[in-house]
Design a protein around this motif. Sequence first.
Motif: not given
Length: 313
Positions: A26-34, A265-267
């Motif tokens: 999941a963190p890799a998926l959310f990181a694309t947003n940034i 979220m920390y990842l």
Amino acid sequence: MKALLSGALMEGPRGRRIAYALLLVAPALFATNILVARATADFIPPVALAFWRWFLVLLLLLPLCGADLWRQRWAALAEWRSLLLLGTLGMGICGAFVYIGADTTSATNIGLIYAASPVFIGLFAALFFGERLGAPQIAGAACALAGVVVLVCRGDPDVLLGLRFVVGDLWIATSALCWAVYSVVLRYVPSRLDGMTRFAAICLCGVAVLLPGHLWEAMAVGLPSLDRRTVGFVLLIALVAGFAAYQVYGLIQRSLGAARAGLLMYLIPLYNAGLAVLLLDEQLQRYHLLGAALVVPGLLLANAWPQRRAARP
């Protein structure tokens, strides 16, 4: 696939094993947003980016669960308050406010402010719904938080001393707080809809909330250019940081609870640094390794003991 996305495979020990594996995805998926937000800041207005992100997610969901949503329309209408709240928080505020705030604040400030969201998730889950983290989980969360601080400060304590907060930080802080509320409401407010159908209804509400702001922004600053670059970035953020990230996050919550799911979220800063090294030719630094050495063991510690729930009065 429909069984997985609807949550049917997330029950019992097997579901927990799947959830722990997804906790790393999941963190890799959310990181694309940034990354997309940084790449498109000069040519896609923030509300337009949020609106088209979630409109495309909704279009993607309709072939998968549109018929189910129509069949369960009366159940959805009965839950309109919670669905509208989730759409406003998760797609409206968390969708647009980060992009708006990023125009005037730094990546360091964004990382530090968003690092507080797991703390708020655990606090709200404990205060209002009886979810508890024991001493090992608290210690693990603190260790992971320290790793995030190392990452966003690039290993330099003087960065913290030199921070200057601007109006953009208020947008980011509001978004981080609303993400915490979204996470807890999504986990604990009951619904008669299955996970995927509920998500489609939430997206519908989110698109409706974003539409007036998008129209106002279009009149004020104009629409983004409809070229290959714009379409490509919007598709990327819709498919990865919209559809995939939110579906995976919901599955993790269903199995592990809001507080533990919030720890992912920390990842995100760690994954964001890794993606920047791979995709943007940034150099791997010592502070990346130190941050990883704190975040990863912290999350392992936080998830090593069974979750406890407070007794209800």
